[in-house]
Design an enzyme around this catalytic site. Structure first.
Site, PDB file in Angstrom:
ATOM      1  N   HIS A 185      38.016  40.215  -9.255  1.00  0.00           N
ATOM      2  CA  HIS A 185      36.519  40.418  -9.080  1.00  0.00           C
ATOM      3  C   HIS A 185      36.129  41.361  -9.954  1.00  0.00           C
ATOM      4  CE1 HIS A 185      35.336  38.649  -5.092  1.00  0.00           C
ATOM      5  NE2 HIS A 185      36.266  38.145  -5.609  1.00  0.00           N
TER       6      HIS A 185
ATOM      7  N   ARG B  75      43.037  40.594  -5.525  1.00  0.00           N
ATOM      8  CA  ARG B  75      41.449  40.088  -5.564  1.00  0.00           C
ATOM      9  C   ARG B  75      40.625  41.174  -6.311  1.00  0.00           C
ATOM     10  NH1 ARG B  75      36.949  39.693  -1.098  1.00  0.00           N
ATOM     11  NH2 ARG B  75      35.853  37.959  -1.792  1.00  0.00           N
TER      12      ARG B  75
ATOM     13  N   ASN C 284      31.282  40.996  -2.567  1.00  0.00           N
ATOM     14  CA  ASN C 284      32.168  42.048  -2.388  1.00  0.00           C
ATOM     15  C   ASN C 284      31.791  42.691  -1.140  1.00  0.00           C
ATOM     16  OD1 ASN C 284      33.716  41.742  -4.784  1.00  0.00           O
ATOM     17  ND2 ASN C 284      32.163  42.709  -6.040  1.00  0.00           N
TER      18      ASN C 284
ATOM     19  N   HIS D 295      45.458  32.239  -3.308  1.00  0.00           N
ATOM     20  CA  HIS D 295      45.002  32.300  -1.779  1.00  0.00           C
ATOM     21  C   HIS D 295      46.211  31.780  -1.265  1.00  0.00           C
ATOM     22  CE1 HIS D 295      40.545  31.775  -2.786  1.00  0.00           C
ATOM     23  NE2 HIS D 295      40.757  32.859  -2.725  1.00  0.00           N
TER      24      HIS D 295
END
Ligand code: HEM
Length: 332
Positions: free
Chosen positions: A70, A66, A95, A194
């Protein structure tokens, strides 16, 4: 035309050709063997450190994957997410109290620095760590393109606005991916990330009791999963409990995420809309979910391709940016 104006126009054309050639080179500068001469053991070092982090806590694989996502969506893959500065990306809404794994990156960076000081960027370390996390979770592998340099600034506003939120419509999510050059297939394959990791109640509890002001739960959510999640995330709770994205194999990188969507077992609203919304039909995400749910090899291969594409978002190359000594700070 006079002789001097012909010479000028030739020179000008030559300059333009050189300029465009340079642009092409800059775009194609990432390569798999970038550190072959300067840090030959890089891949081994990162793999060893990711393996050790995952041994301590399996979820770390998900967290590192992740982080790369990001990072890349904000100012490109330049490790701007890792900077501890005022107006950091870490403190942006998507975040804050959510992005994790920064200490692991510190450890990897310091091992890499011991072997080859001042050579490898934090952005590249993160890209390799994300790949290794997927491999070590039983997923697929791909060759990571390298040669990114580290950014000099963080972009908190960019993180707040550019990262997709679980409460957004499919059209908005697709347009956020399009802004960084990713298409609908990338949206669906990368959402397959996911298949590992956890999410806090606060990111999906809007679906559990009073969905969009209807006074009822989200009707696309499977009934038994709804009951479990209502117990885990009571209205009186603080939203910090966590649920696995993929209830049957939370640590395994497989295509169950897509099978779950077909069974109404997507955790976030932004997961389930890939299959259940009206826009899922018009944008084609529904048929992609169906394909990936029945063809694990197709999912893994598209996921790998999309990860390479995501890793290529606006890298800093050449003499842009720097090679940070410490991933949390720009060099003084
Ligand atoms: C499509 C839009 C996306 C949205 C709206 C979204 C949103 C979220 C949210 C809300 C969480 C839970 C955060 C928390 O509870 O603190 C999460 C976790 C996660 N996301 Fe996404 N995400 C998206 C796409 C992606 C992509 C493209 C990847 C990677 C390729 C990814 C990988 C992950 C992983 C692995 C976790 C679990 C992290 C952990 O357990 O620490 N996500 N995401």
């Amino acid at each position: 035309m006079t002789r001097s104006s012909i010479t000028f126009s030739r020179r000008y054309s030559l300059l333009m050709i050189m300029f465009f050639a340079l642009c092409l080179v800059a775009k194609a500068q990432l390569r798999t063997d970038f550190y072959q001469a300067t840090c030959p053991d890089l891949l081994k070092i990162v793999r060893r450190e990711v393996q050790s982090a995952i041994k301590t806590e399996m979820r770390m694989a998900a967290s590192l994957l992740r982080l790369h996502f990001h990072d890349c969506f904000v100012n490109g893959c330049d490790a701007s997410l890792l900077l501890d500065v005022t107006d950091s990306e870490k403190a942006a809404a998507p975040n804050l109290n959510s992005a994790r794994g920064f200490e692991v990156l510190d450890r990897i960076k310091s091992s890499v620095e011991s072997a080859c000081s001042g050579v490898v960027s934090c952005a590249d370390i993160l890209a390799i760590a994300a790949r290794d996390s997927v491999v070590l979770s039983g997923g697929t592998s791909w060759k990571v393109l390298l040669g990114r340099r580290d950014g000099l600034v963080a972009n908190q506003t960019g993180a707040n606005n550019g990262l997709p939120s679980p409460f957004e419509t499919l059209d908005v999510i697709i347009s956020k991916f399009a802004t960084v050059g990713l298409d609908v297939k990338d949206v669906v394959s990368l959402s397959g990330g996911h298949t590992i990791g956890l999410a806090k109640c606060s990111t999906f509890s809007n679906r559990l009791f009073n969905f969009s002001g209807t006074g009822s739960p989200d009707s696309t959510l499977n009934q038994s999963m709804l009951t479990d999640l209502q117990n885990l995330c009571p209205l009186t709770g603080d939203g910090s409990n966590t649920a696995p994205f993929d209830r049957n194999s939370a640590d395994l990188f497989d295509n169950h995420y897509f099978q779950n969507l077909i069974n109404g077992k997507g955790l976030l609203g932004s997961d389930q809309i890939l299959f259940s919304s009206d826009a899922a039909v018009t944008t084609n995400t529904k048929s992609l979910v169906l394909s990936y749910s029945s063809n694990s090899r197709l999912f893994l291969s598209d996921f790998a391709d999309s990860m390479v594409k995501m890793g290529n978002i606006s890298p800093l190359t050449g003499s842009a940016g720097e090679i940070r000594k410490n991933c949390r700070l720009v060099n003084s």
